[in-house]
Design an enzyme around this catalytic site. Structure first.
Site, PDB file in Angstrom:
ATOM      1  N   HIS A 285      38.761  42.648  41.255  1.00 31.17           N
ATOM      2  CA  HIS A 285      37.821  42.393  42.360  1.00 31.17           C
ATOM      3  C   HIS A 285      38.347  41.303  43.287  1.00 31.17           C
ATOM      4  CE1 HIS A 285      35.771  38.720  40.734  1.00 31.17           C
ATOM      5  NE2 HIS A 285      35.912  39.279  39.558  1.00 31.17           N
ATOM      6  N   GLU A 331      31.863  41.750  43.193  1.00 30.96           N
ATOM      7  CA  GLU A 331      31.633  41.755  41.747  1.00 30.96           C
ATOM      8  C   GLU A 331      30.749  40.585  41.342  1.00 30.96           C
ATOM      9  OE1 GLU A 331      32.030  40.752  37.542  1.00 30.96           O
ATOM     10  OE2 GLU A 331      32.645  39.515  39.187  1.00 30.96           O
ATOM     11  N   GLU A 332      31.021  39.409  41.936  1.00 29.20           N
ATOM     12  CA  GLU A 332      30.418  38.193  41.400  1.00 29.20           C
ATOM     13  C   GLU A 332      28.918  38.093  41.602  1.00 29.20           C
ATOM     14  OE1 GLU A 332      31.824  36.426  39.389  1.00 29.20           O
ATOM     15  OE2 GLU A 332      33.962  36.223  39.800  1.00 29.20           O
ATOM     16  N   ASP A 359      40.016  41.770  34.746  1.00 27.80           N
ATOM     17  CA  ASP A 359      39.119  40.702  35.211  1.00 27.80           C
ATOM     18  C   ASP A 359      38.933  39.646  34.129  1.00 27.80           C
ATOM     19  OD1 ASP A 359      37.420  39.238  36.812  1.00 27.80           O
ATOM     20  OD2 ASP A 359      35.675  40.522  36.459  1.00 27.80           O
ATOM     21  N   HIS A 430      35.150  30.086  37.390  1.00 27.08           N
ATOM     22  CA  HIS A 430      34.085  29.762  38.355  1.00 27.08           C
ATOM     23  C   HIS A 430      34.025  28.275  38.689  1.00 27.08           C
ATOM     24  CE1 HIS A 430      31.626  33.628  37.106  1.00 27.08           C
ATOM     25  NE2 HIS A 430      32.833  33.893  37.549  1.00 27.08           N
TER      26      HIS A 430
HETATM   27 ZN   LIG Z   1      35.720  38.262  37.802  1.00 24.12          ZN
END
Ligand SMILES: [Zn+2]
Length: 471
Positions: A285, A331-332, A359, A430
């Site tokens: 992604h 995606e997030e 991922d 993240h």
């Molecule tokens: Zn990811």
């Protein structure tokens, strides 16, 4: 059954007519023949691996993406730039049918934000608002803190959360176990009357790094603001709570949604030489969170899967079936790219032979997770033996990915994920620390090699994966 029997009849004709693979097909007659079909792939596999590990092209491309464009939250100009860049670069690589497919995505805006302990003493906390969170009223929320270590502890004192900021201080064990505090904590606390939520970051303890990520509000509780705080700050709140007395926090967040924005999945292909309508998808992604550079999550996954096609093109390897790279959007914080692909390609999902998503980072590759039939698993296990030289021959149970998920479930498509050494992943996941320097160019090249070999061989098998003749 009908389909499988039909293929079994058709296959020998095909093999004799158009290939030099000989009479042996995957699992044609036990282990001896299995070796012989695989032997045909040793030379192209060796070339793919050799080309991938001979240079640092993949890492350099990721560095360009993350240095010159940076992080890429859905709906931002940066993601648009990344999409345009990927299209240009795929064309430069000589991929075929390079295109974008439109997807409307949510536009969540973080805005300014802060969280401060104001009593018993002032401490600014290392925080990041959770994606999809609402903001606080102007001027912020100031309230006493209730610290709990689990949902059970919250449930055991239903009156204690009313009017409070609830801090979920669950130590990180693994992502699957603890991500629920990030995704569901706000609504759980709101159902008891909490006014805001702080979540101990879902990640390995680092050096005071908050980890963002999405929350999901449930429909049956008021929406309240929620933020992640660094483990050190959660520990401090815990110590203060354990000593007794009041702990007061002031939380300010400007987070909000703007209207949906047009975005796109990016697609490129190597068209199959015999069965172009049958497709092997490899993917990552392109969107990321709005902190760090989105290098590990998931710029690296985009580049190593895209590399599979670039390497085939460079080496003039054109498999029987089409190999398609998809760089997903959103995606997030929405998953809209994966849903749009399923809807847009519904008519051809039955022709998807395999879908792979990378991922989990592009650290030292171990192999692949796989979900599919036993017959298909047997074949991919054999293919993975070609990756022993780069240590990536393991096939574990349960491959999949957030973006391929909707298509995989809809059409029961065999699914695969790239498995890597995950030691570092949840340290930087993240966070501001998700930058390209965390990735080793040689390990990343090996990831690309592993994906390239798996995708090439599955796309080139004489019989469709999982539907080879059985005896
Ligand atoms: Zn990811």
């Amino acid at each position: 059954m009908t389909r499988r029997a039909g293929l079994a009849l058709a296959l020998p004709i095909l093999v004799v007519a158009v290939t030099d693979l000989g009479a042996q097909s995957p699992h044609g007659a036990g282990s001896t023949s299995r070796t012989s079909w695989l032997d045909e792939y040793r030379e192209p596999a060796g070339r793919l691996i050799g080309e991938a590990v001979s240079n640092t092209f993949a890492w350099q491309r990721l560095a360009v993406l993350t240095d010159t464009i940076g992080n890429r939250l859905s709906g931002t100009p940066a993601l648009d730039q990344a999409i345009a860049w990927a299209v240009t670069e795929m064309k430069r690589d000589g991929l075929e049918n390079v295109r974008t497919e439109r997807v409307m995505v949510p536009r969540w805006v973080r805005g300014r934000e802060s969280a401060d302990i104001v009593q018993p003493a002032h401490h600014s906390m290392a925080m990041l608002g959770l994606g999809n969170s609402i903001g606080t009223p102007a001027g912020g929320i100031e309230a006493d803190v209730l610290v709990v270590r689990s949902f059970e502890e919250l449930d055991s004192k239903p009156a204690a959360a009313r009017g409070r900021i609830v801090c979920f201080n669950a130590p990180f064990t693994n992502y699957g176990e603890t991500v629920r505090f990030r995704s569901a904590g706000a609504s759980r606390a709101a159902s008891y009357g909490a006014v805001a939520v702080l979540v101990r970051s879902i990640g390995v303890d680092g050096l005071r790094l908050p980890h963002t990520g999405a929350l999901q509000y449930s429909g049956d509780a008021p929406k309240i603001p929620a933020a992640a705080i660094a483990s050190e700050d959660a520990d401090r709140l815990q110590r203060m709570a354990d000593r007794g007395g009041r702990t007061v926090v002031h939380l300010e967040m400007e987070a909000h949604f703007d209207p949906d924005v047009e975005s796109a999945n990016v697609i490129g292909e190597i068209r199959g030489r015999e069965k172009p309508d049958e497709v092997v998808v490899v993917s990552g992604h392109l969107d990321s969170w709005d902190v760090g550079a989105g290098a590990t999550d998931d710029g690296g996954g985009c580049i190593v899967t895209w590399e599979a096609l670039r390497l085939m093109k460079m080496l003039n390897l054109r498999p029987r079936r089409t190999v398609r790279v998809v760089l997903w959007t959103n995606e997030e914080n929405g998953g809209r790219g994966g849903l749009a692909y399923r809807d847009h390609h519904r008519a051809e999902l039955a022709n998807h032979v395999l879908m792979l998503e990378s991922d989990s980072g592009v650290f030292r590759p171990l192999g692949f997770g796989f979900s599919g039939s036993d017959a298909a698993r047997e074949t991919v296990r054999a293919i993975a033996t070609l990756l022993g030289g780069i240590g990536a021959s393991q096939i574990s149970n349960g491959g999949g990915g957030a973006d391929i998920g909707p298509s995989v479930q809809d059409a029961h498509i065999p699914a695969m994920s790239l498995d890597v050494d995950g030691t570092k992943y949840f340290l930087i996941h993240h966070t501001q620390a998700d930058t390209v320097d965390k990735i080793d160019p040689v390990e990343m090249a090996k990831c690309a090699a592993a994906v390239a070999v798996m995708a090439y061989v599955v796309a080139d098998l004489p019989g469709r994966l999982g539907q080879e003749p059985r005896h």
